[in-house]
Design a protein around this motif. Sequence first.
Motif, mmCIF file in Angstrom:
data_model
loop_
_atom_site.group_PDB
_atom_site.id
_atom_site.type_symbol
_atom_site.label_atom_id
_atom_site.label_comp_id
_atom_site.label_asym_id
_atom_site.label_seq_id
_atom_site.Cartn_x
_atom_site.Cartn_y
_atom_site.Cartn_z
ATOM 1 N N GLU A 66 0.637 -1.625 0.264
ATOM 2 C CA GLU A 66 -0.038 -0.247 -0.196
ATOM 3 C C GLU A 66 1.513 0.779 -0.276
ATOM 4 O O GLU A 66 0.577 2.026 -0.686
ATOM 5 N N ALA A 67 1.926 1.136 0.560
ATOM 6 C CA ALA A 67 3.129 2.804 0.623
ATOM 7 C C ALA A 67 3.345 3.035 -0.715
ATOM 8 O O ALA A 67 3.939 1.960 -1.291
ATOM 9 N N SER A 68 3.340 4.510 -1.131
ATOM 10 C CA SER A 68 4.000 4.787 -1.754
ATOM 11 C C SER A 68 5.506 4.946 -1.613
ATOM 12 O O SER A 68 5.861 5.025 -2.389
ATOM 13 N N GLU A 69 5.846 4.501 -0.410
ATOM 14 C CA GLU A 69 7.312 5.391 -0.239
ATOM 15 C C GLU A 69 7.802 4.798 0.681
ATOM 16 O O GLU A 69 6.857 4.714 2.162
ATOM 17 N N THR A 70 9.429 4.228 1.351
ATOM 18 C CA THR A 70 10.164 4.736 2.867
ATOM 19 C C THR A 70 10.510 5.354 2.808
ATOM 20 O O THR A 70 11.696 5.874 2.198
ATOM 21 N N PRO A 71 11.199 5.442 4.311
ATOM 22 C CA PRO A 71 12.165 6.320 4.817
ATOM 23 C C PRO A 71 13.111 5.416 3.824
ATOM 24 O O PRO A 71 13.364 4.051 3.944
ATOM 25 N N ARG A 72 14.456 6.224 3.734
ATOM 26 C CA ARG A 72 15.500 5.706 2.775
ATOM 27 C C ARG A 72 16.519 4.509 4.341
ATOM 28 O O ARG A 72 16.973 3.740 3.501
ATOM 29 N N GLU A 73 16.669 4.907 5.063
ATOM 30 C CA GLU A 73 17.234 3.959 6.110
ATOM 31 C C GLU A 73 16.254 2.545 6.120
ATOM 32 O O GLU A 73 16.949 1.550 6.961
ATOM 33 N N GLN A 74 15.109 2.617 5.783
ATOM 34 C CA GLN A 74 14.036 1.188 6.022
ATOM 35 C C GLN A 74 14.562 0.881 4.509
ATOM 36 O O GLN A 74 14.375 -0.674 4.501
ATOM 37 N N ALA A 75 15.175 1.059 4.018
ATOM 38 C CA ALA A 75 15.475 0.907 2.009
ATOM 39 C C ALA A 75 15.788 -0.555 1.652
ATOM 40 O O ALA A 75 17.501 -0.067 2.190
ATOM 41 N N PHE A 76 16.074 -1.764 1.563
ATOM 42 C CA PHE A 76 16.108 -2.671 1.280
ATOM 43 C C PHE A 76 17.029 -1.815 -0.138
ATOM 44 O O PHE A 76 18.580 -2.266 -0.366
ATOM 45 N N CYS A 77 16.682 -1.011 -0.910
ATOM 46 C CA CYS A 77 17.119 -0.377 -2.380
ATOM 47 C C CYS A 77 18.303 0.061 -2.231
ATOM 48 O O CYS A 77 18.673 0.522 -2.908
ATOM 49 N N ALA A 78 18.273 0.653 -1.117
ATOM 50 C CA ALA A 78 19.208 1.790 -0.419
ATOM 51 C C ALA A 78 20.828 1.187 -0.626
ATOM 52 O O ALA A 78 21.795 1.404 -0.804
ATOM 53 N N HIS A 79 20.349 -0.303 -0.383
ATOM 54 C CA HIS A 79 21.830 -0.848 -0.391
ATOM 55 C C HIS A 79 22.157 -1.692 -1.415
ATOM 56 O O HIS A 79 23.327 -1.442 -2.632
ATOM 57 N N ALA A 80 20.931 -2.509 -2.248
ATOM 58 C CA ALA A 80 20.828 -2.689 -3.597
ATOM 59 C C ALA A 80 22.187 -1.555 -4.921
ATOM 60 O O ALA A 80 22.649 -2.359 -5.521
ATOM 61 N N ILE A 81 21.691 -0.032 -4.841
ATOM 62 C CA ILE A 81 22.060 0.449 -5.443
ATOM 63 C C ILE A 81 23.323 0.421 -5.395
ATOM 64 O O ILE A 81 24.085 1.461 -5.714
ATOM 65 N N CYS A 82 24.334 0.253 -3.806
ATOM 66 C CA CYS A 82 25.331 0.398 -4.135
ATOM 67 C C CYS A 82 26.004 -0.534 -4.647
ATOM 68 O O CYS A 82 27.569 -0.585 -4.874
ATOM 69 N N SER A 83 25.911 -1.749 -5.701
ATOM 70 C CA SER A 83 26.408 -2.430 -7.053
ATOM 71 C C SER A 83 25.248 -2.164 -7.929
ATOM 72 O O SER A 83 24.674 -2.689 -8.144
ATOM 73 N N ASP A 84 25.998 -2.966 -9.257
ATOM 74 C CA ASP A 84 25.841 -3.358 -10.581
ATOM 75 C C ASP A 84 25.224 -4.567 -10.168
ATOM 76 O O ASP A 84 24.768 -5.357 -11.117
ATOM 77 N N ASP A 85 25.232 -5.395 -8.967
ATOM 78 C CA ASP A 85 25.181 -7.135 -9.191
ATOM 79 C C ASP A 85 23.559 -7.037 -8.572
ATOM 80 O O ASP A 85 22.816 -5.565 -8.211
#
Length: 323
Positions: A66-85
Amino acid sequence: MSAYPIPDNEAGRQAALDEHHILDTEPDVDFDRITRLASQMLGVPIALISLVDRQRQWFLSRVGLEASETPREQAFCAHAICSDDVMVVSDATEDDRFKDNPLVKGDPHIRFYAGVPLQSRTGFNLGTLCVISPQPRQLASGEQQLLQDLAGMVTQYLESRSNGYLCPLTGLQNRRPFFEAGQREFQRVRQSGDALTLMLIGLDDFQAFRARFGSQQGERVVQEVARTLRALLGDSALVGRVTEAEFAVLRTGLEAREGRAQAESLRAGLALQGWLVDGVRHPLSVSRGVASLSTEDTGFRDLFQRAEAALKQARLSGKTLPG
């Protein structure tokens, strides 16, 4: 829960994301189709296209959340963007990075996560296409390839949209993104109480001008008008090319009377400037329509339609009328 990592190229990455003008836009069927496919083909309840902004992750498309956004500190994706894998978390409760995350300990109770970075053509990871499940699981090699292929489609759509965002002739916003930005500003001033004025500047008989002098001269006129508007307005207004021969100027904090005066100044200046062809300066007929925010306006489209009607009436009457 550990703090989220910051990519080494964060400043450039954020600038690349901003240049796509995709944050906080309306749902798009192309992106929604991809998240539905990811969810169905991988057998997971949640699939997201997540864009990692300054302090948040915003979901361009989402299935099962349902949520349209979450804080960056909770984002798994904030970790994923640090690599190209591809980043795979088989069980978040056993991962020190995420086991105390509110999205793991509470709704939606993330256990499994797999995310593929969405890389711009300039090499920056803007976000991810990710899939999530409340059950621990692995990602098979064929599933990983499928997720990567779908992520490639997301990137393709992002770049295609970005390329269509600006008028290639003038570099100004096209009609659709101008409307989207106008609606966001409309909503903002409704809350703040600021004034808002829209000006439409139209080149009269543009088709006849182009037929007489040729398409190349017509393009030069359009480019020169765009350059003049940008030079005069700078960063004080949102400027777009909304039809072949019409330019829109949206200014916050500008009351109706001042808006009409500025629109007339712009119109008169462009008309007086004329157009030089083979050493001869030809007159340029220009009209304008102006509309300022009214309590009866329910959205930006109402404001635009009033300005458009004023421009049409001005052309019919040979005068420049307010909306």
